[in-house]
Enzyme design. Structure first.
Site, PDB file in Angstrom:
ATOM      1  N   ASP A 133       0.849  -1.187   0.000  1.00 46.09           N
ATOM      2  CA  ASP A 133       0.000   0.000   0.000  1.00 46.09           C
ATOM      3  C   ASP A 133       0.887   1.241   0.000  1.00 46.09           C
ATOM      4  OD1 ASP A 133      -3.006   0.861   0.574  1.00 46.09           O
ATOM      5  OD2 ASP A 133      -1.684   2.197   1.710  1.00 46.09           O
TER       6      ASP A 133
ATOM      7  N   ASN B  56      -2.994  12.595  -3.529  1.00 40.85           N
ATOM      8  CA  ASN B  56      -4.058  13.013  -4.447  1.00 40.85           C
ATOM      9  C   ASN B  56      -4.557  14.412  -4.102  1.00 40.85           C
ATOM     10  OD1 ASN B  56      -4.288  10.929  -6.319  1.00 40.85           O
ATOM     11  ND2 ASN B  56      -5.615   9.705  -5.008  1.00 40.85           N
TER      12      ASN B  56
ATOM     13  N   HIS C 273      -5.802  14.094  -8.985  1.00 39.67           N
ATOM     14  CA  HIS C 273      -6.033  12.683  -9.306  1.00 39.67           C
ATOM     15  C   HIS C 273      -5.304  12.240 -10.576  1.00 39.67           C
ATOM     16  CE1 HIS C 273      -8.912  11.750  -6.138  1.00 39.67           C
ATOM     17  NE2 HIS C 273      -9.413  12.959  -6.320  1.00 39.67           N
TER      18      HIS C 273
ATOM     19  N   ASP D 293      -2.922   9.084 -10.775  1.00 36.86           N
ATOM     20  CA  ASP D 293      -2.953   7.973 -11.740  1.00 36.86           C
ATOM     21  C   ASP D 293      -1.571   7.724 -12.329  1.00 36.86           C
ATOM     22  OD1 ASP D 293      -5.624   7.595 -11.306  1.00 36.86           O
ATOM     23  OD2 ASP D 293      -6.286   8.656 -13.107  1.00 36.86           O
TER      24      ASP D 293
ATOM     25  N   GLU E  16      -4.881   2.505  -4.121  1.00 35.55           N
ATOM     26  CA  GLU E  16      -3.425   2.487  -4.015  1.00 35.55           C
ATOM     27  C   GLU E  16      -2.904   1.171  -3.465  1.00 35.55           C
ATOM     28  OE1 GLU E  16      -4.841   4.237  -0.057  1.00 35.55           O
ATOM     29  OE2 GLU E  16      -5.524   4.063  -2.135  1.00 35.55           O
TER      30      GLU E  16
END
Length: 274
Positions: free
Chosen positions: A138, A146, A151, A155, A182
């Site tokens: 993670d 973010n 965002h 990505d 994530e």
């Protein structure tokens, strides 16, 4: 019976010949060779009995159904070939769409469905001699990433990390998957705890070497880092359940985060309950 009719009654033989052709065409329409073996000797016999009087007419009548059946067989073979190509194409498309349904489009790694599918195939030989591990990974403070970078940048970060995981972790039959958000997962077959620790450390360093800026990370040097939790697959399970194993690996991941992040935690061998 031909010996008992008028010698000039050639229509008797022709009518019988046409009848035989008709019956043969109906009964043997799916087999051109069988039709020829049935009709040609009869036609020759009739020609001989008629002293070759109607040979041209008989040959013409014999040729017509042979041509018709030949065309029928050619069309049938073409239709069958088309059907085979269509079925093959459908099977290829189904396999391709099935593969696509198991791939995460952002990272091109397996998704959860793909990992579960591969797990049930590769994990079936789990025993005391072949130890398999499930690893959960993670990104630390990814929500803050973010919030700060947006965002789209998130990505791009996920895509870079997915590529790094694929390069550093996808070796010797290992499976790498994006579970969502994530969170990533790995299935590492036929290894031991020492080798697992080496894989986890290699992955952690590979993420650190990316040097993806993360000013929202309150720990470390303000780069993106990753926490890792691993668990040994229980060989005593007769039906391997990846969901339970993932949940246990998640607990190890939570422990790694609780103890400072950017590290890996592995459950002790033989300890299969939280």
């Amino acid at each position: 019976k031909y010996q008992h009719v008028d010698a000039n009654s050639h229509e008797f033989l022709l009518i019988n010949l046409f009848s035989i052709f008709f019956i043969a065409a109906v009964a043997l329409s799916d087999n051109l060779l069988a039709f020829c073996l049935n009709a040609v000797p009869v036609a020759i016999t009739v020609i001989v009995l008629e002293d070759f009087h109607n040979m041209t007419r008989i040959l013409f009548v014999l040729t017509l159904p042979i041509i018709a059946l030949s065309l029928h067989h050619a069309m049938t073979r073409r239709r069958e070939a088309f059907t085979r190509r269509l079925v093959t194409q459908l099977e290829q498309d189904r396999a391709r769409f099935s593969d696509l349904s198991m791939i995460d489009p952002l990272t091109t790694l397996l998704n959860r469905r793909g990992l579960e599918f591969q797990f049930h195939h590769m994990g079936s030989d789990c025993d005391t001699e072949h130890k398999h591990f499930v690893v959960m990974l993670d990104i630390d403070f990814f929500k803050l990433y973010n919030d700060h970078y947006g965002h789209l940048a998130g990505d791009r970060c996920l895509a870079k990390i997915g590529h790094a995981l694929d390069l550093s972790g996808n070796r010797d039959g290992n499976l790498v998957a994006r579970m969502g958000g994530e969170e990533f997962a790995m299935f590492i077959p036929s290894t031991d705890k020492q080798q697992l620790a080496q894989v986890c450390e290699r992955i952690r360093l590979a993420i650190a070497e990316l040097k993806i800026p993360h000013v929202g990370n309150p720990e470390g040097d303000h780069y993106v880092s990753m926490s890792i939790g691993a668990v040994l697959v229980d060989p005593s399970q007769t039906n391997l359940d990846i969901s339970g194993t993932i949940n246990l690996a998640d607990k190890m991941l939570y422990l790694a985060k609780k103890q400072g992040r950017n590290q890996s935690k592995t459950i002790s061998e033989g300890e299969f309950t939280p």
